[in-house]
Design an enzyme around this catalytic site. Sequence first.
Site, PDB file in Angstrom:
ATOM      1  N   SER A  94      -9.645  -0.320   7.261  1.00 53.01           N
ATOM      2  CA  SER A  94      -9.123  -0.243   5.895  1.00 53.01           C
ATOM      3  C   SER A  94      -8.419  -1.483   5.363  1.00 53.01           C
ATOM      4  O   SER A  94      -8.090  -1.524   4.178  1.00 53.01           O
ATOM      5  CB  SER A  94      -8.175   0.936   5.768  1.00 53.01           C
ATOM      6  OG  SER A  94      -8.924   2.106   5.649  1.00 53.01           O
ATOM      7  N   LYS A  97       0.847  -1.198   0.000  1.00 54.91           N
ATOM      8  CA  LYS A  97       0.000   0.000   0.000  1.00 54.91           C
ATOM      9  C   LYS A  97       0.878   1.243   0.000  1.00 54.91           C
ATOM     10  O   LYS A  97       1.876   1.298   0.728  1.00 54.91           O
ATOM     11  CB  LYS A  97      -0.909  -0.018   1.232  1.00 54.91           C
ATOM     12  CG  LYS A  97      -1.918   1.126   1.285  1.00 54.91           C
ATOM     13  CD  LYS A  97      -2.805   1.004   2.518  1.00 54.91           C
ATOM     14  CE  LYS A  97      -3.837   2.097   2.617  1.00 54.91           C
ATOM     15  NZ  LYS A  97      -4.670   1.952   3.839  1.00 54.91           N
ATOM     16  N   SER A 146      -9.561   1.915   3.027  1.00 58.10           N
ATOM     17  CA  SER A 146      -8.723   2.652   2.104  1.00 58.10           C
ATOM     18  C   SER A 146      -7.697   1.778   1.387  1.00 58.10           C
ATOM     19  O   SER A 146      -7.091   2.225   0.418  1.00 58.10           O
ATOM     20  CB  SER A 146      -7.984   3.767   2.846  1.00 58.10           C
ATOM     21  OG  SER A 146      -7.149   3.220   3.858  1.00 58.10           O
TER      22      SER A 146
HETATM   23  N1  GLN Z   1     -12.895   4.221   6.509  1.00 60.65           N
HETATM   24  C1  GLN Z   1     -12.231   4.718   7.680  1.00 60.65           C
HETATM   25  C2  GLN Z   1     -11.852   6.168   7.475  1.00 60.65           C
HETATM   26  O1  GLN Z   1     -12.180   6.687   6.472  1.00 60.65           O
HETATM   27  C3  GLN Z   1     -11.038   3.886   7.986  1.00 60.65           C
HETATM   28  C4  GLN Z   1      -9.851   4.235   7.198  1.00 60.65           C
HETATM   29  C5  GLN Z   1      -8.683   3.387   7.575  1.00 60.65           C
HETATM   30  O2  GLN Z   1      -8.799   2.359   8.239  1.00 60.65           O
HETATM   31  N2  GLN Z   1      -7.520   3.848   7.171  1.00 60.65           N
HETATM   32  O3  GLN Z   1     -11.273   6.777   8.316  1.00 60.65           O
END
Ligand code: GLN
Length: 488
Positions: free
Chosen positions: A178, A79, A154
């Site tokens: 994410s 990532k 994400s």
């Molecule tokens: N969807 C969550 C956010 O937007 C989690 C994102 C993540 O785990 N990096 O913050």
Amino acid sequence: MQLTQLTIDAARSAVQERKTTALALAEAHYARIQDEDEQIGAFLTLCKERALEQADRIDRMAAEGKPLPPLGGVPVGIKDVMSTRGVRTTAGSKILGHYIPPYDCTAVARMEAAGAMVLGKTNCDEFAMGSSNENSAFRPVHNPRDLSRVPGGSSGGSAAAVAADMAVVALGSDTGGSIRQPASFCGVVGLMPTYGRVSRYGLIAFASSLDHIGPLTKTVKDAAIVLRTIAGRDPMDATSADLPVPDYVAEIVKPVRGLRLGVAKEYFGEGLDGEVRHAVESAIDRLKSLGCEILQVSLPHTPYAIPAYYLIATAEASSNLARYDGVKFGLRVEGDSLDDMYEKTRAAGFGAEVRRRVLIGTYALSAGYYDAYYLKAQRVRTLIARDFAAAFERVDCILTPTAPSAAFAIGEKSDNPIAMYLNDVFTVPANLAGLPAISFPAGLSGDGLPLGLQITGRAFDEETVLRVAAVLEGAASFRHLPSFIAGA
Ligand code: GLN
């Protein structure tokens, strides 16, 4: 042998036994990326030279008959929030669009030391903020199971890369879901280890008290192999735990008979898709038949997890992102004064969601509102952690859905941040409590889309969540979802 459909052990032993080469594995995955990634968008940057150098090293070892390390010849995606020395690392943001780190993230270094070939950097929401990958400053990622849907976020690029056989394994990061939610949407396995289990050194920070690095893989066993590789104390991260790392691979084959599994009633309210509920119920039946005891538990503060998370995460983000000021890293847009330069740089470099979060976080931390928002959220966080602690006195792990539904359509929630945030309802509690949780494919929706289940465990007890996921994965025999490519 279909070179792009191998697990870690299959790939490694094929190279070890000279049935193929690491070079051939790397080339096959790059060919796949070449053919498929234009429509999917999983990769932002490829680093072929680096991967082929590693391939050469591994092939020489195999030729000399030396035993290969655990990830010898395994093609991986990383990532793009993890620093890679000499390889562009953007965090999905324009502000780091040309940033080339001078060092490697510990997790990446450990993967490479174990023989992995880093193919490239995977797309993600900007600074890992999002649940759909639509917040990437570069391009959205399409779900390989259905190109009109989001892959989740994400770590959407990492999940899509694995689901579409463009990498055997990928690393992701999980601040509020994410790793797990994209794993659920793309039909792969995603493991968030306990906070402190894996070093965060070299991870571009979003919310430091919530960020975790973990694997996205095709099988539970592969997740166990990767965790064993990247876990353990790192002197470069003071929050990394100084605890022995168990042999997760040996642990997952132990029987589950006698384990006590909790089902939390708060996770089955309205808004949960009937198909998802059905997948959980089948898993419960299966676990009962294997001799597990199923107990109802209560996590009463679950409804407050989303508001608490979106205050704490934004507060920490507003502080972490202060470093992108046009001086220390990345983009700089000149202005008439220092303040003008800051403003122009940040306005040009950050996307709408990042700006929204910096604003919310700055507000929550401001002198007048700190007690009402940030401090209150931290108290709620403690209550949520206590809910889990009480439940874990009675059960060994907790079974829940990963997300309220299967993958939604691209564009469906992008204009409505609240609807997007609500998608994290089942994943953020584990981050607030710092607990390990896995998502694995456990069924298909009526539209043929993958549905994930989540198992949350006690702190530093990844072996139990992996073990339960492994028996259910075998039962679901869901491993090889039909490929998204016509005729493949
Ligand atoms: N969807 C969550 C956010 O937007 C989690 C994102 C993540 O785990 N990096 O913050």
